[in-house]
Motif scaffolding. Structure first.
Motif, PDB file in Angstrom:
ATOM      1  N   PHE A 235       0.822  -1.210   0.000  1.00 21.95           N
ATOM      2  CA  PHE A 235       0.000   0.000   0.000  1.00 21.95           C
ATOM      3  C   PHE A 235       0.861   1.267   0.000  1.00 21.95           C
ATOM      4  O   PHE A 235       0.482   2.288  -0.541  1.00 21.95           O
ATOM      5  N   THR A 236       2.030   1.200   0.621  1.00 27.21           N
ATOM      6  CA  THR A 236       2.854   2.405   0.719  1.00 27.21           C
ATOM      7  C   THR A 236       4.216   2.188   0.051  1.00 27.21           C
ATOM      8  O   THR A 236       4.654   1.064  -0.143  1.00 27.21           O
ATOM      9  N   ARG A 237       4.860   3.311  -0.245  1.00 29.74           N
ATOM     10  CA  ARG A 237       6.189   3.259  -0.864  1.00 29.74           C
ATOM     11  C   ARG A 237       7.183   2.620   0.097  1.00 29.74           C
ATOM     12  O   ARG A 237       8.024   1.830  -0.311  1.00 29.74           O
ATOM     13  N   ASN A 238       7.079   2.991   1.362  1.00 31.45           N
ATOM     14  CA  ASN A 238       7.973   2.432   2.365  1.00 31.45           C
ATOM     15  C   ASN A 238       7.884   0.919   2.407  1.00 31.45           C
ATOM     16  O   ASN A 238       8.888   0.228   2.465  1.00 31.45           O
ATOM     17  N   ALA A 239       6.641   0.455   2.393  1.00 28.49           N
ATOM     18  CA  ALA A 239       6.441  -1.001   2.459  1.00 28.49           C
ATOM     19  C   ALA A 239       7.047  -1.665   1.227  1.00 28.49           C
ATOM     20  O   ALA A 239       7.630  -2.741   1.321  1.00 28.49           O
ATOM     21  N   HIS A 258       8.018   2.287  -7.189  1.00 28.11           N
ATOM     22  CA  HIS A 258       6.940   3.190  -6.748  1.00 28.11           C
ATOM     23  C   HIS A 258       7.178   4.582  -7.299  1.00 28.11           C
ATOM     24  O   HIS A 258       8.262   4.881  -7.816  1.00 28.11           O
ATOM     25  N   ALA A 259       6.176   5.430  -7.171  1.00 31.66           N
ATOM     26  CA  ALA A 259       6.231   6.742  -7.802  1.00 31.66           C
ATOM     27  C   ALA A 259       7.279   7.656  -7.172  1.00 31.66           C
ATOM     28  O   ALA A 259       7.653   8.676  -7.755  1.00 31.66           O
ATOM     29  N   GLY A 260       7.774   7.291  -5.987  1.00 31.26           N
ATOM     30  CA  GLY A 260       8.771   8.146  -5.341  1.00 31.26           C
ATOM     31  C   GLY A 260      10.188   7.915  -5.874  1.00 31.26           C
ATOM     32  O   GLY A 260      11.102   8.667  -5.557  1.00 31.26           O
ATOM     33  N   ALA A 286       1.402   2.343  -8.421  1.00 35.89           N
ATOM     34  CA  ALA A 286       2.035   3.052  -9.541  1.00 35.89           C
ATOM     35  C   ALA A 286       2.508   2.088 -10.630  1.00 35.89           C
ATOM     36  O   ALA A 286       2.758   2.488 -11.750  1.00 35.89           O
ATOM     37  N   PHE A 287       2.622   0.810 -10.285  1.00 35.38           N
ATOM     38  CA  PHE A 287       3.178  -0.132 -11.246  1.00 35.38           C
ATOM     39  C   PHE A 287       2.122  -0.971 -11.943  1.00 35.38           C
ATOM     40  O   PHE A 287       1.229  -1.499 -11.292  1.00 35.38           O
ATOM     41  N   GLY A 288       2.288  -1.069 -13.224  1.00 32.78           N
ATOM     42  CA  GLY A 288       1.594  -2.156 -13.904  1.00 32.78           C
ATOM     43  C   GLY A 288       0.455  -1.792 -14.817  1.00 32.78           C
ATOM     44  O   GLY A 288      -0.020  -2.626 -15.561  1.00 32.78           O
ATOM     45  N   MET A 289       0.001  -0.543 -14.794  1.00 31.60           N
ATOM     46  CA  MET A 289      -1.131  -0.227 -15.636  1.00 31.60           C
ATOM     47  C   MET A 289      -0.807  -0.548 -17.098  1.00 31.60           C
ATOM     48  O   MET A 289       0.189  -0.070 -17.630  1.00 31.60           O
ATOM     49  N   GLY A 290      -1.644  -1.364 -17.684  1.00 29.90           N
ATOM     50  CA  GLY A 290      -1.469  -1.699 -19.099  1.00 29.90           C
ATOM     51  C   GLY A 290      -0.251  -2.554 -19.389  1.00 29.90           C
ATOM     52  O   GLY A 290       0.092  -2.759 -20.545  1.00 29.90           O
TER      53      GLY A 290
END
Ligand code: ADP
Length: 601
Positions: A235-239, A258-260, A286-290
């Motif tokens: 769920f989070t970038r940290n994770a 991730h987006a960061g 943030a990953f994987g669309m399409g």
């Protein structure tokens, strides 16, 4: 050339899938189209094939540049005149693409929405014969969807500017409400509507309570996927960073996304995954669309996604090639509470209301004890039948169910005796005989129910409450307090009993891993398959393309099963079109021949 011939010669497929035929018909006859078809259903063909059959250029709007790049490359390998215009290209490359466009040498042009919306590009298009517009990932136009994008919303201008050019919209996920929104926003005119069943036959769906941070469950799950690719969503970038680092320490080939992260790092991670240089991506939404990689064999969620649309879209990335794959969702009551606190911050209004409903559906899905596939289908407005064999709930018939009627009655009784004015935390405290300020303040330690539920842990009581919610025995009141419904009264009176899947009451115990479904039941020779795979890897490395672009796993399995000896036989293999035969066919035939000869000696 007729449609069937193009299908065979360019795409290497024998026949259309039923909805593909209808979609192609719609496009070649100039109709607008909206198509909702799950991942792996074969949407791309529905616009790529008509593009080859129509005069002029077909403009495809797709949200992510990196993916466009891959799609265009894959098309070129098939001999299709496809190009893209995007910021990733050098000015020279862009100029070259424009020249090709002017000369009418481009059949499919991929662009990002922001480019399509720029006046300069509009000027270029105005000089070209445009055969059609294609909006990929069309759910992005809808605010009710889960991936709303502002620049998509403005695509309605296409119909204004080119009223006679057909527009086709494609998405893998749209509730009926989102589909309406797509039609409205894009101003489609009496579009042909095609909707495939959302059910993904090749996915095994599993959802279970997370034990601690879930890492032990993740590791056990991954142990059965030694050499295969998959995505782990956090769920989070940290994770994402944390889990990726942990997996690396555990000797599992993983990378975070991730987006960061810097764009270059994101690209490197994406590239490594698509080219099979890394097996596991640990990523945020943030990953994987399409994403086009067809051989993703598993998707894990380390915590609950925001909505079922997100979830469906994310698990949908597995098994685009139609071969079996697995999903695992780990959830906890804390996830739901955390998402709820995010929603609290939204402004009051219909959007917030809809977000609440989506969250309730998502948590309901996690806790649900019915068929997972049917539950997803119902969410998307479809009546689905129980899969019986492809989800944890359907295959759990053997699993013992626990009778929790007595606990349920204790809880309902405590709720009744405190006037249905409190939430579950306080009620559980009463049942477990806790000494809190609130209990003292209300004198709840004098109730007959005080301390009568010490046999269950807090987490077990939470499972009981969840189960009662799910069965409709409880509902939430106006102030987040709990109330008893008529179904709850029946439980309280001892008229109905309550059961729960035993594992939900054992939230602190580690569960053994269930058996893994085999990747394929296709009878093929594993040794030959491995050799073909090695050849594929070699070619892919030499040409700098992802292995699946040479041939997909399914094509290699078919080869290793039917052992083609001639060019004609090779052309009968799914996914082997004429261009690819010319390019790679000989090398693969050679390996098959060597294997066959070797086997005979
Ligand atoms: P989507 O875009 O709907 O997720 P794709 O267009 O990527 O799906 O297609 C999924 C897979 O199905 C691809 O591997 C593609 O080659 C294959 N495919 C598409 N159409 C056919 C067909 N008519 N026959 C056999 N395979 C097909």
């Amino acid at each position: 050339m007729d449609q069937e011939r193009v299908l065979r010669e360019v795409f290497g497929h024998d026949r259309f899938r039923p909805l593909q035929k209808k979609a192609v018909e719609a496009s070649v006859t100039g109709r607008d189209l909206v198509m909702v078809l799950p991942t792996g259903g074969g949407k791309s063909l529905c616009y790529q094939l008509p593009a080859l059959m129509r005069e002029g250029v077909t403009v495809v709007v797709s949200p992510l540049l990196a993916l466009m790049h891959d799609q265009v490359r894959a098309l070129k390998l098939q001999g299709v005149a496809a190009e893209m215009l995007g910021s990733m290209q050098s000015p020279e490359e862009r100029a070259e693409t424009l020249r090709k466009l002017e000369r009418g040498e481009v059949k499919l042009l991929y662009v990002a929405p922001e480019r399509l919306l720029s006046p300069a590009f509009e000027g270029i298009l105005a000089r070209l014969p445009v055969a059609g517009f294609v909006i990929d990932e069309a759910h992005c136009v809808s605010e009710w969807g889960h991936e709303f994008r502002d620049d998509y919303r403005r695509l309605g201008f296409l119909k204004e500017r080119w009223p006679d050019v057909p527009v086709s919209a494609f998405t893998a996920t749209a509730t009926p409400e989102v589909e309406e929104d797509i039609v409205r926003q894009l101003r489609l005119r009496e579009p042909v509507r095609l909707r495939g069943s959302v059910t993904r036959e090749n996915l095994f769906i599993r959802a279970e309570p997370r034990v601690g941070d879930g890492k032990a469950q993740l590791k056990a799950f991954l142990e059965t996927f030694a050499n295969e690719s998959g995505i782990v969503y956090t769920f989070t970038r940290n994770a994402a960073e944390n889990v990726a680092a942990w997996l690396q320490r555990e000797g599992i080939d993983a990378v975070a996304y991730h987006a960061g992260l810097e764009a270059s790092m994101r690209q490197a991670a994406y590239h490594a995954f698509v080219h099979d240089e890394v097996k596991v991506v640990v990523a945020t939404v943030a990953f994987g669309m399409g994403i086009d990689k067809p051989d993703i064999r598993f998707v894990v969620h380390m915590s609950m996604p925001k909505t079922l649309e997100n979830y469906y879209q994310e698990i949908g990335r597995a098994g685009r090639d139609g071969l079996p794959c697995e999903t695992l969702l780990l959830y906890s009551a804390a996830d739901a509470a955390q998402r709820a606190s995010l929603l609290e911050q939204l402004e009051e209004g219909p959007y917030k209301q809809s977000a609440w409903e989506k969250l309730e559906k998502m948590t309901g899905f996690c806790r649900g004890e019915g068929c997972r596939h049917a539950a997803l289908a119902a969410y998307f407005g479809e009546e689905g039948e129980a899969c019986e064999t492809r989800c944890d709930n359907c295959t759990a018939t053997e699993r013992e169910k626990s009778d929790i009627t007595e606990a349920a009655r204790k809880f309902l009784s405590a709720l009744y005796r405190t006037g249905q004015r409190f939430g579950k935390g306080h009620l559980i405290d009463i049942l477990r005989g806790a000494k809190t300020q609130k209990i003292e303040q209300f004198g709840h330690d004098r109730l007959t129910v005080y301390g009568i539920g010490k046999e269950l842990s807090k987490a077990q009581w939470e499972a009981v409450v969840e189960r009662l919610m799910e069965l409709g025995a409880l509902r939430r009141g106006e102030h987040r307090n709990l109330c008893i419904t008529p179904a709850g009264v029946a439980v309280l009176k001892g008229e109905t009993s309550v059961t729960i899947r035993s594992e939900r009451m054992q939230v602190r115990e580690k569960k053994p891993r269930p058996l893994r479904t085999p990747v394929s039941d296709m009878g093929y020779d594993q040794a030959i398959f491995d050799k073909l795979r090695a050849l594929r890897r070699e070619i892919a490395a030499k040409e700098g393309v992802p292995a699946y672009m040479v041939f997909g796993d399914r094509s290699l399995m078919e080869m290793a099963s039917s052992l083609p000896e001639s060019e004609e036989a090779m052309l009968k293999i799914g996914g082997v079109g004429r261009k690819k035969m010319e390019r790679y066919g000989e090398a693969f035939l050679q390996v098959i021949k060597e294997c066959a000869d070797g086997g005979m000696q």
